[in-house]
Design an enzyme around this catalytic site. Structure first.
Site, mmCIF file in Angstrom:
data_model
loop_
_atom_site.group_PDB
_atom_site.id
_atom_site.type_symbol
_atom_site.label_atom_id
_atom_site.label_comp_id
_atom_site.label_asym_id
_atom_site.label_seq_id
_atom_site.Cartn_x
_atom_site.Cartn_y
_atom_site.Cartn_z
ATOM 1 C CD GLU A 169 -3.090 -1.234 2.581
ATOM 2 O OE1 GLU A 169 -3.919 -1.663 1.789
ATOM 3 O OE2 GLU A 169 -2.575 -0.799 2.823
ATOM 4 C CD GLU A 182 -4.206 -5.926 2.939
ATOM 5 O OE1 GLU A 182 -4.889 -5.711 3.435
ATOM 6 O OE2 GLU A 182 -1.976 -5.861 2.679
#
Ligand code: BG6
Length: 472
Positions: free
Chosen positions: A176, A369
């Site tokens: 991320e 995810e």
């Protein structure tokens, strides 16, 4: 409905700092995750200066994957995982980040973990840096503020690429990465002091990570041309609140902030829009000669992303009802239900996200995810009836199917988050559970750490067995 391809990577995902524990064992150094206290549903975690007595640091024991990985990976094998996304704790390999030589015990640990995966036919998918930077780099250099971190990171990558050359094929450089602009401590170990220009510091740090990532991609491909090295971003799909063009503009601008990151890593340069965006934030990037070339040469092979929820953007400034979210709070979407933690559940948003990313880059995408953080209850007979989790995952898989079969998206795989219960990144809680496997431990750190299978365990096993055909 058509199935996924035979190569589709079904699996699950974890991060070292949220599952391993053993924070000071076998030569491991302190990382930024190790100085984050537990928070709660309403309270973010605190960052302490070193480890303080009387504080609860969830990463120190986590779910003790360090000592129980054999049992855990065996259970993943039982579910039929084709891949397992995990991260390497940088501080197991280079305890201080700037060490001359690596720590053999750390390298050995991941050798064993990867061997255990292969024993069950599971392909490791490795995130090189997932929310844990060596704490020593924070204290000594201000972490990723400093360009020096590029060399430390690249040295670490080179070491693990060489060591695991024949054991790991799939890599991601930073988890991320676009979160630097939201919470610079998590992905970059940056503590912004009062009065500092946060945007300047964060985007400069991001630039250092872009260079580090690009160099790593290049070196990785030299070490093993078969490596697939991806980027990883949080994808905060944003809808305009209404058909008012101002709302659409706001939604576009919201996404531009995030595409800046994927554009640099996938296209290999700062777009003209990215440059304007930085200018508007009064950010002046310090680039060195050769940086642009490095970025061009180190573009990634695929785009990994996390998707939990969607957002809503509005062009007006009037206060709106907000909802909680992953790193970001947004305006409430009246069409969507929310999780126990207030995150908006939007399976169709996943199809849109897959389309947006694939259309933009024409490179393979990977949902690394996705999942539902929820309270689970252990029944008297020991069962855990998590039909709400099954429902969430089923609906998201259905949309993935549509993205692949109807829209032609090239999707590599699916690794639902926290396939075994682990510490929550945002709140540090244990009771925010995502797993197919239940871990007996509560928010105060009490419990036996015993593992047990939830209903979703058997359901997901069937999904994998039928390659996504049977979702009931
Ligand atoms: C992602 C992170 O943002 O969301 C994970 O990559 C994290 O590390 C996951 O755990 C879920 O968030 P949370 O706060 O529920 O753990």
């Amino acid at each position: 409905m058509t199935k996924f391809s035979e190569e589709f990577l079904w699996g699950g995902a974890v991060a070292a700092n949220q599952c391993e524990g053993a924070y000071n064992i076998d030569g491991k150094g302190l990382s930024t995750a190790d100085i984050m206290t537990a928070g709660s549903r309403t309270e973010r975690r605190r960052i302490t200066e070193g480890i303080l007595d009387g504080e609860n640091y969830p990463s120190h024991e986590a779910i003790d994957f360090y000592h129980r990985y054999k049992e855990d990976i065996k259970m993943f094998g039982e579910m039929g995982f084709k891949c397992f996304r995990l991260s390497i704790n940088w501080t197991r390999i280079f305890p201080n980040g700037d060490d001359e030589n690596p720590n053999e015990a750390g390298l050995k640990f991941y050798d064993d973990v990867f061997d255990q995966c292969h024993k069950y036919g599971i392909e490791p998918v490795v995130t090189i840096s997932h929310y844990e930077t060596p704490y020593n780099l924070v204290k000594k250099y201000g972490s990723w503020r400093s360009r020096k971190c590029i060399d430390f990171y690249v040295k670490y990558c080179e070491r693990i690429f060489k060591r695991y050359k024949n054991k790991v094929k799939y890599w991601m450089t930073f988890n991320e990465i676009n979160c630097i602009s939201l919470m610079p401590f998590l992905p970059a170990g940056i503590i912004v002091k009062e009065g500092e220009n946060e945007a300047q510091i964060s985007y400069q740090a991001a630039h250092h990570q872009f260079i580090a990532s690009a160099k790593a991609v290049k070196i990785g491909h030299e070490i093993n041309p078969e490596f697939k090295i991806g980027m990883m971003m949080i994808y905060p799909l944003s809808y305009p609140e209404t058909c008012n063009p101002l709302d659409s503009l706001a939604a576009m601008k919201m996404m531009d902030n995030h595409y800046l990151f994927s554009d640099v890593q996938v296209k290999g340069y700062y777009t003209s829009k990215a440059k304007k965006l930085l200018k508007a934030k009064n950010v002046v990037l310090k680039m060195e000669e050769g940086d642009e070339e490095i970025l061009r040469q180190g573009t990634v092979d695929y785009i990994g992303f996390s998707y939990y929820m969607s957002m809503v953007s509005s062009g007006d400034q009037i206060d709106k009802e907000v909802t909680a979210g992953n790193m970001l709070n947004g305006i409430k979407n009246p069409y969507l239900a929310t999780s126990d933690w207030g995150w908006q559940i939007d399976p169709i948003g996943l199809r849109l996200s897959l389309n947006n990313l694939y259309d933009r880059y024409q490179k393979p995408v990977f949902v690394v995810e996705n999942g539902l953080g929820a309270y689970d209850k252990v029944e008297e007979d020991g069962s855990i009836q998590d039909d709400y989790r099954i429902d969430y995952l089923r609906k998201h898989i259905e949309q993935m199917k549509l993205a692949v079969n109807e829209d032609g998206v090239e999707l590599m795989g699916y690794t639902p988050w926290g396939c075994i219960d682990l510490v929550s990144a945002s709140t540090g809680e244990m009771e925010k559970r995502y797993g197919f496997i239940y871990v007996d431990k509560d928010n105060e750190g009490k419990g036996t750490l015993n593992r047990s299978k939830k209903d979703s365990f058997y359901w997901y096993k069937k999904v994998i067995e039928t390659n996504g055909e049977v979702l009931e």
